[in-house]
Design an enzyme around this catalytic site. Structure first.
Site, short mmCIF file in Angstrom:
data_model
loop_
_atom_site.label_atom_id
_atom_site.label_comp_id
_atom_site.label_asym_id
_atom_site.label_seq_id
_atom_site.Cartn_x
_atom_site.Cartn_y
_atom_site.Cartn_z
N ASP A 1 0.85 -1.19 0.00
CA ASP A 1 0.00 0.00 0.00
C ASP A 1 0.88 1.24 0.00
OD1 ASP A 1 -2.45 -1.34 0.01
OD2 ASP A 1 -2.54 -1.42 2.20
N ASP B 39 -6.99 -1.39 -4.63
CA ASP B 39 -8.05 -0.99 -3.71
C ASP B 39 -8.94 0.07 -4.34
OD1 ASP B 39 -6.91 -2.67 -1.77
OD2 ASP B 39 -5.71 -1.04 -0.93
#
Length: 176
Positions: A116, A134
């Site tokens: 991330d 995401d």
């Protein structure tokens, strides 16, 4: 527009963008290193996540490795059900969700965690750090919700007009 493989092209683009950006982050930034892009509002932050969104189910990698192919198979099945509809909006949404799910699945398979790096701060509130996969899932789900609401509205309007919602509106032909 031909829509036969459209969802898969969208999924492939999402996967490629996701994986390329993650490789750049892993190769250019140390873990927890940050680059301020727009002051404290938008920061590239290199982190690893062993859970799902917002770090839910932290450390449950086997669960994700089992459930993701099942979910992906369900999405593929639904794409095949919907591709004749020509609903490009819905097919795009399904491609985004499929691509996002597979992008994070690839991370879990290769690294045992998800990379991330997108961090947004709104004053004292920091949104959970996320990635392109995401974002693709989120945008795809929002598009599916919008499509569902639009279809519901069309069905109610058709019922009110006394016609079958599955049938297209009658086309009037006039002679010049």
């Amino acid at each position: 527009m031909k829509v036969k493989g459209y969802s898969y092209v969208v999924a492939l683009v999402a996967i490629l963008l996701d994986q390329i950006t993650k490789i750049i982050i892993m190769n250019r930034l140390e873990l927890y290193e940050q680059i301020k892009v727009i002051g404290d509002f938008f920061i590239i932050t290199s982190i690893r996540n062993t859970g799902a969104a917002f770090s839910m189910l932290e450390g449950k990698q086997m669960f994700f490795l089992i459930i993701t192919p099942i979910v992906a198979a369900g999405i593929v099945w639904y794409i095949h059900q919907q591709r004749r509809s020509g609903n490009v909006w819905l097919l795009t949404a399904l491609g985004l969700v499929l691509g996002g799910a597979l992008g994070n699945f690839i991370d879990r398979l290769l690294y045992g965690h998800v990379v991330d790096f997108l961090s947004f701060n709104f004053g004292s509130y920091s949104f959970a750090v996320f990635n392109i996969a995401d974002a693709a899932i989120t945008v795809g789900v929002i598009m599916i919700i919008i499509d569902t609401l639009r279809e519901d509205r069309r069905a109610r309007a058709a019922a009110k007009a006394g016609r079958d919602p599955e049938q297209p509106k009658e086309i009037l032909h006039t002679e010049d």
